[in-house]
Design an enzyme around this catalytic site. Sequence first.
Site, PDB file in Angstrom:
ATOM      1  N   SER A 235       8.177  33.968 -48.183  1.00  0.00           N
ATOM      2  CA  SER A 235       9.345  33.645 -47.360  1.00  0.00           C
ATOM      3  C   SER A 235       9.698  32.162 -47.439  1.00  0.00           C
ATOM      4  O   SER A 235       8.821  31.311 -47.570  1.00  0.00           O
ATOM      5  CB  SER A 235       9.030  34.013 -45.902  1.00  0.00           C
ATOM      6  OG  SER A 235       9.951  33.405 -45.029  1.00  0.00           O
TER       7      SER A 235
ATOM      8  N   TYR B  81      16.526  31.601 -48.160  1.00  0.00           N
ATOM      9  CA  TYR B  81      17.620  31.473 -47.210  1.00  0.00           C
ATOM     10  C   TYR B  81      18.440  30.292 -47.695  1.00  0.00           C
ATOM     11  O   TYR B  81      17.893  29.208 -47.893  1.00  0.00           O
ATOM     12  CB  TYR B  81      17.100  31.172 -45.803  1.00  0.00           C
ATOM     13  CG  TYR B  81      16.494  32.345 -45.073  1.00  0.00           C
ATOM     14  CD1 TYR B  81      17.188  33.540 -44.937  1.00  0.00           C
ATOM     15  CD2 TYR B  81      15.239  32.244 -44.471  1.00  0.00           C
ATOM     16  CE1 TYR B  81      16.633  34.605 -44.245  1.00  0.00           C
ATOM     17  CE2 TYR B  81      14.682  33.299 -43.774  1.00  0.00           C
ATOM     18  CZ  TYR B  81      15.390  34.477 -43.664  1.00  0.00           C
ATOM     19  OH  TYR B  81      14.846  35.530 -42.977  1.00  0.00           O
TER      20      TYR B  81
ATOM     21  N   THR C  12      18.168  36.535 -49.610  1.00  0.00           N
ATOM     22  CA  THR C  12      18.383  37.348 -48.404  1.00  0.00           C
ATOM     23  C   THR C  12      19.810  37.140 -47.915  1.00  0.00           C
ATOM     24  O   THR C  12      20.230  36.014 -47.654  1.00  0.00           O
ATOM     25  CB  THR C  12      17.367  36.947 -47.317  1.00  0.00           C
ATOM     26  OG1 THR C  12      16.060  37.214 -47.832  1.00  0.00           O
ATOM     27  CG2 THR C  12      17.579  37.747 -46.041  1.00  0.00           C
TER      28      THR C  12
ATOM     29  N   LYS D 220      18.717  40.876 -51.367  1.00  0.00           N
ATOM     30  CA  LYS D 220      17.990  41.649 -50.341  1.00  0.00           C
ATOM     31  C   LYS D 220      18.841  41.786 -49.087  1.00  0.00           C
ATOM     32  O   LYS D 220      19.237  40.776 -48.490  1.00  0.00           O
ATOM     33  CB  LYS D 220      16.683  40.919 -50.004  1.00  0.00           C
ATOM     34  CG  LYS D 220      15.900  41.510 -48.836  1.00  0.00           C
ATOM     35  CD  LYS D 220      14.556  40.833 -48.708  1.00  0.00           C
ATOM     36  CE  LYS D 220      13.744  41.339 -47.539  1.00  0.00           C
ATOM     37  NZ  LYS D 220      14.131  40.797 -46.248  1.00  0.00           N
TER      38      LYS D 220
ATOM     39  N   HIS E 225      16.420  44.119 -42.990  1.00  0.00           N
ATOM     40  CA  HIS E 225      15.617  43.017 -42.476  1.00  0.00           C
ATOM     41  C   HIS E 225      14.600  43.518 -41.441  1.00  0.00           C
ATOM     42  O   HIS E 225      14.337  42.857 -40.435  1.00  0.00           O
ATOM     43  CB  HIS E 225      16.535  41.957 -41.854  1.00  0.00           C
ATOM     44  CG  HIS E 225      16.008  40.545 -41.970  1.00  0.00           C
ATOM     45  ND1 HIS E 225      16.572  39.614 -42.791  1.00  0.00           N
ATOM     46  CD2 HIS E 225      14.971  39.911 -41.368  1.00  0.00           C
ATOM     47  CE1 HIS E 225      15.922  38.467 -42.668  1.00  0.00           C
ATOM     48  NE2 HIS E 225      14.941  38.622 -41.813  1.00  0.00           N
TER      49      HIS E 225
HETATM   50  C1  FNR Z   1      10.788  39.520 -41.703  1.00  0.00           C
HETATM   51  N1  FNR Z   1      11.709  39.671 -42.734  1.00  0.00           N
HETATM   52  C2  FNR Z   1      12.102  38.571 -43.445  1.00  0.00           C
HETATM   53  N2  FNR Z   1      12.962  38.700 -44.494  1.00  0.00           N
HETATM   54  C3  FNR Z   1      13.324  37.635 -45.230  1.00  0.00           C
HETATM   55  O1  FNR Z   1      14.094  37.797 -46.174  1.00  0.00           O
HETATM   56  N3  FNR Z   1      12.836  36.396 -44.931  1.00  0.00           N
HETATM   57  C4  FNR Z   1      11.981  36.178 -43.903  1.00  0.00           C
HETATM   58  O2  FNR Z   1      11.541  35.063 -43.668  1.00  0.00           O
HETATM   59  C5  FNR Z   1      11.619  37.286 -43.112  1.00  0.00           C
HETATM   60  N4  FNR Z   1      10.782  37.125 -42.047  1.00  0.00           N
HETATM   61  C6  FNR Z   1      10.338  38.229 -41.357  1.00  0.00           C
HETATM   62  C7  FNR Z   1       9.399  38.060 -40.346  1.00  0.00           C
HETATM   63  C8  FNR Z   1       8.883  39.168 -39.695  1.00  0.00           C
HETATM   64  C9  FNR Z   1       7.863  38.978 -38.629  1.00  0.00           C
HETATM   65  C10 FNR Z   1       9.316  40.467 -40.060  1.00  0.00           C
HETATM   66  C11 FNR Z   1       8.750  41.695 -39.393  1.00  0.00           C
HETATM   67  C12 FNR Z   1      10.259  40.635 -41.041  1.00  0.00           C
HETATM   68  C13 FNR Z   1      12.132  41.018 -43.168  1.00  0.00           C
HETATM   69  C14 FNR Z   1      11.163  41.588 -44.189  1.00  0.00           C
HETATM   70  O3  FNR Z   1      11.284  40.931 -45.427  1.00  0.00           O
HETATM   71  C15 FNR Z   1      11.402  43.078 -44.453  1.00  0.00           C
HETATM   72  O4  FNR Z   1      12.756  43.283 -44.741  1.00  0.00           O
HETATM   73  C16 FNR Z   1      10.989  43.959 -43.286  1.00  0.00           C
HETATM   74  O5  FNR Z   1       9.858  43.461 -42.646  1.00  0.00           O
HETATM   75  C17 FNR Z   1      10.723  45.380 -43.770  1.00  0.00           C
HETATM   76  O6  FNR Z   1      10.476  46.231 -42.707  1.00  0.00           O
HETATM   77  P1  FNR Z   1       8.995  46.630 -42.193  1.00  0.00           P
HETATM   78  O7  FNR Z   1       8.147  46.895 -43.404  1.00  0.00           O
HETATM   79  O8  FNR Z   1       8.505  45.468 -41.393  1.00  0.00           O
HETATM   80  O9  FNR Z   1       9.257  47.829 -41.372  1.00  0.00           O
END
Ligand code: FNR
Length: 346
Positions: free
Chosen positions: A108, A131, A157, A232, A256
């Site tokens: 991330s 980002y 993203t 994404k 997300h």
């Molecule tokens: C995320 N997600 C996310 N996506 C991204 O592009 N950059 C990020 O920094 C983050 N940070 C983040 C933190 C936390 C705590 C969560 C739970 C999720 C989204 C992540 O990449 C992904 O899309 C989801 O977590 C997928 O769903 P599940 O597997 O958590 O159900």
Amino acid sequence: MEGEPVNVNEFQELARQALPKMYYDFFSGGAEDQYTLKENVEAFRRITFRPRILVDVSRINLSTTVLGYKISAPIMVAPTGMHKLAHPEGEIATARAAAASNTIMVLSSVSSCTIEEVASSCNAIRFFQLYVHKNRDVAAQLVQRAERNGYKAIVLTVDAPMLGRREADIKNKMIAPPLPPLKNIEGIVSTEVDNDEGSILEGFAKGALDASLCWRDIGWLRSITNLPILIKGVLTREDAIKATEVGVAGIVVSNHGARQLDYTPATITVLEEVVHAVGGKVPVFLDGGVRRGTDVFKALALGAQAILIGRPVVYGLAAKGEYGVRKVIHMLKDERSPWHCLAVLV
Ligand code: FNR
């Protein structure tokens, strides 16, 4: 819970016990009514199999390739922020687990270990999630650092023009110490919050999420890197077609993890639509709600090349560090009965 966890849901319970409430809420929560959060999981449950019998499944190979990289199973680590809230070793433990599991980790932008620290800690195949900051130079610097440090792709993203309203984080304020800094952007982007209502994430988002990002910016991103770009956050056929037109190397169907816009559909329910629209031009990936090996299979059967897991990884990390992440990935691989390889979806 008695004994070792035997599935991802039990890891979630262990993580809940291990973490301060504020951090558990941060990792597990979704936006607003959390409708989509529940749906991401429930929609998988509504899909059942038509298993076919008497086919030789004595040898099964779960490995696949993603952008030409061979991985042991179609299960990758999704980008999730601030792993040091889950475990003191943070993303380094996660990356080592990804390496040991022979899969890809997407780091991330808002990690608590730097691009460089993660790169030098293990030989996992790494992608970098971006980002795009309001100040494009910041984004360009991050991309260049990723490229220099051997990351193999940029995962852009596109579903976070601003931070989703996660009500638990708002209530908890998410600013109590000790919060680890957002290491990649420390000193570059201010994460100050201007009142005590805010969270560190809101502070980050205010400065760093560019709400004006649009399709023509993919061209800009392509102009500053030679790395392949995955997009994404695609949920519709229209956007899937546009994405292929602007030359991305792959599409991640994602909402997300239901942390951004509530009342988007569960990702598994729109996968077929996206796959159909893309027509095999680029690989399609999916994340959101994958908690079982059968979920992985369902996504593959509906056309995904591989899936990514977000929260399951964090729960493994919080409960048992690097070992916990390895265990979570292993469980999903292990939860495949030979039947799955033959099933036809109804
Ligand atoms: C995320 N997600 C996310 N996506 C991204 O592009 N950059 C990020 O920094 C983050 N940070 C983040 C933190 C936390 C705590 C969560 C739970 C999720 C989204 C992540 O990449 C992904 O899309 C989801 O977590 C997928 O769903 P599940 O597997 O958590 O159900």
